[in-house]
Design a protein around this motif. Structure first.
Motif, PDB file in Angstrom:
ATOM      1  N   PRO A  27       0.829  -1.214   0.000  1.00 28.20           N
ATOM      2  CA  PRO A  27       0.000   0.000   0.000  1.00 28.20           C
ATOM      3  C   PRO A  27       0.859   1.259   0.000  1.00 28.20           C
ATOM      4  N   GLN A  28       0.321   2.286  -0.586  1.00 33.87           N
ATOM      5  CA  GLN A  28       1.075   3.525  -0.784  1.00 33.87           C
ATOM      6  C   GLN A  28       1.580   4.075   0.545  1.00 33.87           C
ATOM      7  N   LEU A  32      -7.800  -3.778  12.285  1.00 36.27           N
ATOM      8  CA  LEU A  32      -8.852  -2.773  12.170  1.00 36.27           C
ATOM      9  C   LEU A  32      -8.876  -2.192  10.762  1.00 36.27           C
ATOM     10  N   GLY A  33     -10.008  -1.603  10.408  1.00 39.96           N
ATOM     11  CA  GLY A  33     -10.169  -1.067   9.068  1.00 39.96           C
ATOM     12  C   GLY A  33      -9.302   0.126   8.767  1.00 39.96           C
ATOM     13  N   CYS A  34      -8.780   0.803   9.781  1.00 36.11           N
ATOM     14  CA  CYS A  34      -7.935   1.971   9.565  1.00 36.11           C
ATOM     15  C   CYS A  34      -6.483   1.594   9.309  1.00 36.11           C
ATOM     16  N   GLY A  35      -6.136   0.312   9.380  1.00 35.63           N
ATOM     17  CA  GLY A  35      -4.775  -0.117   9.127  1.00 35.63           C
ATOM     18  C   GLY A  35      -3.986  -0.480  10.361  1.00 35.63           C
ATOM     19  N   LEU A  37      11.018 -18.808  20.956  1.00 38.70           N
ATOM     20  CA  LEU A  37      10.693 -17.448  21.390  1.00 38.70           C
ATOM     21  C   LEU A  37      10.152 -16.590  20.261  1.00 38.70           C
ATOM     22  N   SER A  38      10.348 -16.989  19.022  1.00 37.51           N
ATOM     23  CA  SER A  38       9.877 -16.218  17.866  1.00 37.51           C
ATOM     24  C   SER A  38       8.503 -16.711  17.444  1.00 37.51           C
ATOM     25  N   GLN A  39       7.576 -15.785  17.329  1.00 35.93           N
ATOM     26  CA  GLN A  39       6.222 -16.053  16.862  1.00 35.93           C
ATOM     27  C   GLN A  39       5.969 -15.189  15.634  1.00 35.93           C
ATOM     28  N   TYR A  40       5.371 -15.793  14.590  1.00 38.12           N
ATOM     29  CA  TYR A  40       5.213 -15.122  13.302  1.00 38.12           C
ATOM     30  C   TYR A  40       3.732 -14.896  13.006  1.00 38.12           C
ATOM     31  N   LEU A  41       3.440 -13.684  12.567  1.00 33.07           N
ATOM     32  CA  LEU A  41       2.079 -13.271  12.222  1.00 33.07           C
ATOM     33  C   LEU A  41       2.053 -12.854  10.761  1.00 33.07           C
ATOM     34  N   ALA A  42       1.231 -13.534   9.965  1.00 39.08           N
ATOM     35  CA  ALA A  42       1.080 -13.214   8.543  1.00 39.08           C
ATOM     36  C   ALA A  42      -0.083 -12.249   8.366  1.00 39.08           C
ATOM     37  N   VAL A  43       0.179 -11.145   7.642  1.00 37.94           N
ATOM     38  CA  VAL A  43      -0.814 -10.088   7.441  1.00 37.94           C
ATOM     39  C   VAL A  43      -0.873  -9.769   5.957  1.00 37.94           C
ATOM     40  N   ALA A  44      -2.085  -9.606   5.426  1.00 35.67           N
ATOM     41  CA  ALA A  44      -2.279  -9.258   4.020  1.00 35.67           C
ATOM     42  C   ALA A  44      -3.115  -7.994   3.933  1.00 35.67           C
ATOM     43  N   LYS A  52      -6.295  -1.192   5.197  1.00 41.40           N
ATOM     44  CA  LYS A  52      -7.177  -2.191   5.785  1.00 41.40           C
ATOM     45  C   LYS A  52      -6.635  -3.608   5.548  1.00 41.40           C
ATOM     46  N   THR A  53      -6.672  -4.438   6.589  1.00 39.47           N
ATOM     47  CA  THR A  53      -6.171  -5.803   6.518  1.00 39.47           C
ATOM     48  C   THR A  53      -7.288  -6.736   6.081  1.00 39.47           C
TER      49      THR A  53
END
Length: 732
Positions: free
Chosen positions: A255-256, A720-723, A325-332, A312-313
Motif C-alpha cells: 500500500p502507498q 482494524l479497518g484503519c490499518g 521465542l519467535s512467533q510469526y504473524l502473517a498479514v495481508a 485495511k487488513t
C-alpha cells in the motif's frame, strides 16, 4: 324380565340414492374376473403402532404373525359369546324368531389386537438404564433423535452433545475439569493453560478424544512426504522465488506509503494519552497505563503492541508449530484503489466475486514477535523487543483474500537444521484470480533485515473447473478442502504432480451458490465439513458421502461468513445474521445456541484454538468481545459471562500531519450476556421501529486470531479497518 337386545345391524339390501350408469347398463364389479370375491378384511394396526409417537417404539410385523388367521379367531370368539348369551336369555323370547335371537355382540367382541395368538408379555418393551427402548431381535427398528429441549438427565444430555463413545466423553470430562470454573469465564488463565487444574488424566482427555498414538503418527509419518527426496523435493522445487529491491516492493506491491502519522489515543478514560505511529511502525501501548498500576507496583497494567500496516487488513493468521521465542504473524493488506487503477486496462470488466479478477500486484507480510523467557510453560510478550517485519512476499495474482496455515502437528527433524533457510510452515492462500495456492514459507537463518521476495510460482496451485475458489481449509498435511463460487466443494492432494489443469479428486455440490466459509471438525472428525453459503444456509456434510450424509440448521436471511470448529467444545462456532455469536454442536447441528452478543453486526471472528475454548468476536462498531461457552455446552440454560477486550473508534483528521485518529477504550469488566434487544433510543427510537447504525470503514474489526502455539496460546491479535493491528496477551 327385559327382552333380549336386538341387533343394530341392517337387514336386507342397502338403499341406493345415486343411479350408477354402469349398473344400469348391466356392467358391475361382479363381472370383472380380476376382482377377488370374498376378500378377507384388512388387518387392523397393532395398538402400539397406532399410539406410538416415537421412532424408537416402532414395531414391525413378524412373518408368523402375518400368517395368523385373525378373522377366524374373531368369528370363533363372537360365536362363543352368542352361545353364552342364548343360554342366559329369558324364556319369553321366541326362539323361533331369528330377529329376536339376533344379539348385538359389538360391545362384547374383543378387539383385533387382543387375539389369543399374540402373547401378552410382548407388549412390554425392554428399556436400558438410560430409559432408551431396546428393540427385539426380530423387530424393525428406526432410530430417532430425542428433543434436547426436553427435561433430560445429565448423562443423556452429554450423550446427545458429545456422543456415547468413550473417547468423546472422556475428552469432555477432561475439559470440564479444566475450563468449567468461574475465573476463566471470558478469557483463558495461565493456570488453566498450563493444565494445573482438577483434570482427570485419562487416555483420551489431553488429546481431545484422539488416541495419542494417532497424534504421534500424524506429527511424524504424516510429514514423510515432505522430507522425501522425490515427492517433497519436487514439491519444493515448484516454488520459484527471487529477491527484489525494497524500493520496488514499496512502490508496486505494498500500500502507498504515507508520510503522515496515524494518531492513537488510549489509556485510562480519565487520563488518555496521544501517540503517533508511522507507516510500518509500532509502539508499546502499555506506556499509557504505567500510572494505572494498582498499589504503585513496578510494571504496567497492560502490555501489548500496536502496528500500523498502512491499509485495511483483509486476512491475518499466526504460524503454528513454533515452540521457540519467535512467533510469526502473517498479514495481508491490499493496494489502494488509486494504485489498482494504474494496473487496470480500459476494456477491463467490472469487478465480480464470481469471476477471476485482473492480476493486480499484492504482498504478504510476515511479522515477528518475541516472547519472554519464563520458567513456566506459558510465555508473555517481550516488551523490550519491538516487532520486526521479517518478510514481504510479492506476487501478481490479485488481492490475497483468504489464508490459513497448516495447523497439523509437525515434529522437528534433523533435516530442518540442515536446510539453508529456517522453515516456518505451509500457508494455503486464496487469490482474486480464482486460484488456490500453497506457499512454503521459510526465512534466512540469522537474517536481521527485512527480506523482499517476488514469488514467480507457488509450490502448489489449482483452480476449480469453470469457477473460482472462495475459501480454504486443511484436511491433513497434504490435502486441501476448498469452497467454490458455484456452491461446490473440492479436495486436492498437494503432492500430486503439477498438470496444466489440476482437477480435484472430490468435487461435489453442497450449496446452490457462493460458499463464504468452510471448516472441518479436525482432529476428532476431520471427515465432517461445515460450510456457510451466500444463500443463508449453514450445512454440515461428510466427505464419505456428501450427497446423502448432509444436514443443515436454521437458515439466515443474511449470511455471516464465519465458521470454525472448536475441538474442546466439540461444536462449530459461527456468526449470526444479526449481532449474535452462535454455537452448533456436532451431534445436534440442527439446534442453535447463542453464546455472545455485540452492539453491532459481526464483522470478524477468530479461528478456534486447540488449547482453550474461548471465542473472540469483532463487530463493525469496533468492539471485540470474548467469552468461554463451555458451561453453556454442559447445560444449555447456564448463564455465561462476556467481556469486552476493547472498543475502537476512528475519525478522519483535517490536520496536515495526521491521516486520522483512533481512540481505544479498555478496562471493561465481565458481565452477563444481554441476549435481548437493546432498548435504547439509538436502536429503538420513539417511532417504535428498529434501526441499525452505519459505521465508518476505519472503525470496523476486519480480522481476529488466537496464537495456535501452546506456550503463547493466550496471545490475541485484532486488525482494524484503519490499518492498525493490535497484539496483546489476554491470559490472566
Amino acid at each position: 324380565m327385559p327382552a333380549g337386545r336386538r341387533s343394530g345391524r341392517q337387514k336386507g339390501p342397502r338403499t341406493v340414492y345415486v343411479n350408477d350408469p354402469f349398473q344400469t347398463a348391466g356392467i358391475s364389479d361382479d363381472d370383472d374376473p380380476n376382482v377377488k370375491k370374498n376378500a378377507p378384511a384388512r388387518r387392523a394396526r397393532h395398538p402400539e403402532e397406532e399410539d406410538s409417537h416415537s421412532d424408537d417404539e416402532f414395531v414391525g410385523v413378524s412373518e408368523e404373525e402375518a400368517e395368523d388367521p385373525i378373522e377366524d379367531e374373531e368369528e370363533a370368539a363372537e360365536g362363543q359369546i352368542q352361545n353364552e348369551l342364548r343360554e342366559d336369555s329369558e324364556p319369553e323370547s321366541d326362539a323361533s324368531d331369528p330377529d329376536q335371537m339376533d344379539i348385538d355382540v359389538s360391545e362384547f367382541t374383543p378387539k383385533k389386537h387382543a387375539s389369543a395368538s399374540r402373547p401378552r408379555e410382548m407388549h412390554f418393551r425392554k428399556r436400558a438404564a438410560r430409559g432408551i427402548i431396546v428393540p427385539a431381535a426380530d423387530e424393525t427398528h428406526s432410530r430417532g433423535i430425542i428433543d434436547p429441549k426436553d427435561h433430560l438427565s445429565k448423562d443423556i444430555h452429554y450423550a446427545l452433545t458429545f456422543g456415547p463413545d468413550e473417547r468423546d466423553m472422556m475428552a469432555a470430562i477432561h475439559s470440564r475439569g479444566q475450563w468449567a470454573r468461574g475465573i476463566d469465564s471470558a478469557f483463558p488463565t495461565r493456570h488453566a493453560l498450563e493444565g494445573k487444574g482438577e483434570v482427570d488424566e485419562t487416555l483420551f482427555g489431553p488429546t481431545l478424544g484422539v488416541h495419542p498414538d494417532d497424534i504421534k503418527r500424524e506429527s511424524t509419518r504424516g510429514w514423510d512426504w515432505y522430507y522425501d527426496g522425490d515427492v517433497g523435493g519436487s514439491f519444493r522445487k515448484r516454488q520459484r522465488i527471487e529477491t527484489i529491491e525494497e524500493s520496488l516492493a514499496y512502490q508496486r506491491y505494498l500500500p502507498q506509503r504515507n508520510e503522515r502519522k496515524h494518531r492513537v489515543r488510549m489509556g485510562p478514560q480519565a487520563s488518555q494519552q496521544i501517540f503517533d505511529v508511522g507507516y510500518h511502525e509500532s509502539f508499546d501501548f502499555g506506556k499509557a497505563w504505567e500510572k494505572a498500576k494498582p498499589g504503585n507496583k513496578p510494571g504496567k497494567a497492560r502490555e501489548g503492541w500496536i502496528l500500523n500496516i498502512g491499509h485495511k487488513t483483509n486476512c491475518m493468521a499466526w504460524a503454528p508449530n513454533q515452540d521457540g521465542l519467535s512467533q510469526y504473524l502473517a498479514v495481508a493488506a491490499p493496494l489502494t484503489e488509486d494504485q489498482k487503477n494504474e494496473h487496470r486496462s480500459e476494456d477491463s470488466d467490472p469487478f465480480s466475486a464470481f469471476q477471476p479478477s485482473q492480476p493486480f500486484p499484492s504482498a504478504l507480510q510476515i511479522w515477528e514477535f518475541k516472547a519472554k523467557k519464563t520458567e513456566t510453560e506459558s510465555r508473555t510478550l517481550d516488551m523490550d523487543k519491538k516487532p520486526e517485519l521479517r518478510q514481504v512476499i510479492c506476487a501478481d495474482w490479485g488481492d490475497l483474500r483468504r489464508m490459513t496455515w497448516c495447523t497439523m502437528p509437525r515434529s522437528k527433524r534433523e533435516e530442518d537444521d540442515e536446510e539453508i533457510r529456517k522453515p516456518i510452515g505451509l500457508l494455503a492462500t486464496i487469490w482474486s484470480d480464482g486460484k488456490v495456492r500453497v506457499l512454503d514459507i521459510s526465512r534466512g537463518r540469522g537474517a536481521q533485515r527485512t527480506e523482499f521476495l517476488n514469488i514467480q510460482s507457488a509450490a502448489f496451485e489449482a483452480r476449480p473447473p469453470a469457477t473460482v475458489s472462495t475459501c480454504v481449509t486443511w484436511l491433513s498435511s497434504s490435502e486441501l478442502l476448498v469452497g467454490c463460487a458455484n456452491g461446490f466443494i473440492a479436495v486436492w492432494n498437494i503432492t500430486s504432480p503439477r498438470v496444466p489443469e489440476s482437477l480435484p479428486f472430490l468435487y461435489r455440490p453442497v450449496h446452490s451458490t457462493y460458499i463464504l466459509s468452510i471448516t472441518c471438525a479436525y482432529p476428532t472428525n476431520p471427515h465432517i465439513v461445515a460450510t456457510v453459503g451466500m444463500d443463508g444456509e449453514t450445512r454440515m456434510c461428510s466427505l464419505v458421502d456428501p450427497e446423502s450424509e448432509m444436514t443443515s440448521t436454521v437458515r439466515m436471511r443474511a449470511a455471516a461468513p464465519y465458521i470454525t470448529y472448536s475441538p474442546i467444545l466439540q461444536c462449530f462456532v459461527a456468526g449470526d445474521e444479526n449481532e449474535f455469536g452462535r454455537m452448533l454442536p456436532i451431534r445436534r447441528f440442527f439446534t442453535t445456541t447463542n453464546i455472545a452478543r455485540l452492539s453491532s453486526n459481526l464483522s470478524a471472528m477468530a479461528p478456534a484454538s486447540s488449547w482453550h475454548p474461548c471465542a473472540l468476536f469483532g463487530s463493525s462498531g469496533g468492539e471485540v468481545a470474548g467469552t468461554n461457552p463451555f458451561r453453556r455446552v454442559l447445560y444449555n440454560k447456564e448463564q455465561i459471562l462476556q467481556q469486552t477486550w476493547f472498543q475502537h473508534e476512528w475519525v478522519p483528521s483535517s490536520e496536515p500531519d495526521s491521516i486520522g485518529m483512533s481512540r481505544f477504550f479498555d478496562g471493561f469488566r465481565a458481565d452477563n450476556q444481554k441476549l435481548a434487544k437493546y432498548h435504547t433510543t439509538e436502536t429503538k427510537p420513539m417511532t417504535g421501529m428498529g434501526t441499525s447504525t452505519t459505521y465508518d470503514e476505519g472503525t470496523h474489526v476486519t480480522a481476529l486470531g488466537w496464537n495456535p502455539n501452546h506456550p503463547c496460546a493466550g496471545w490475541a491479535s485484532a486488525a482494524l479497518g484503519c490499518g492498525l493491528v493490535r497484539v496483546e496477551d489476554l491470559s490472566i
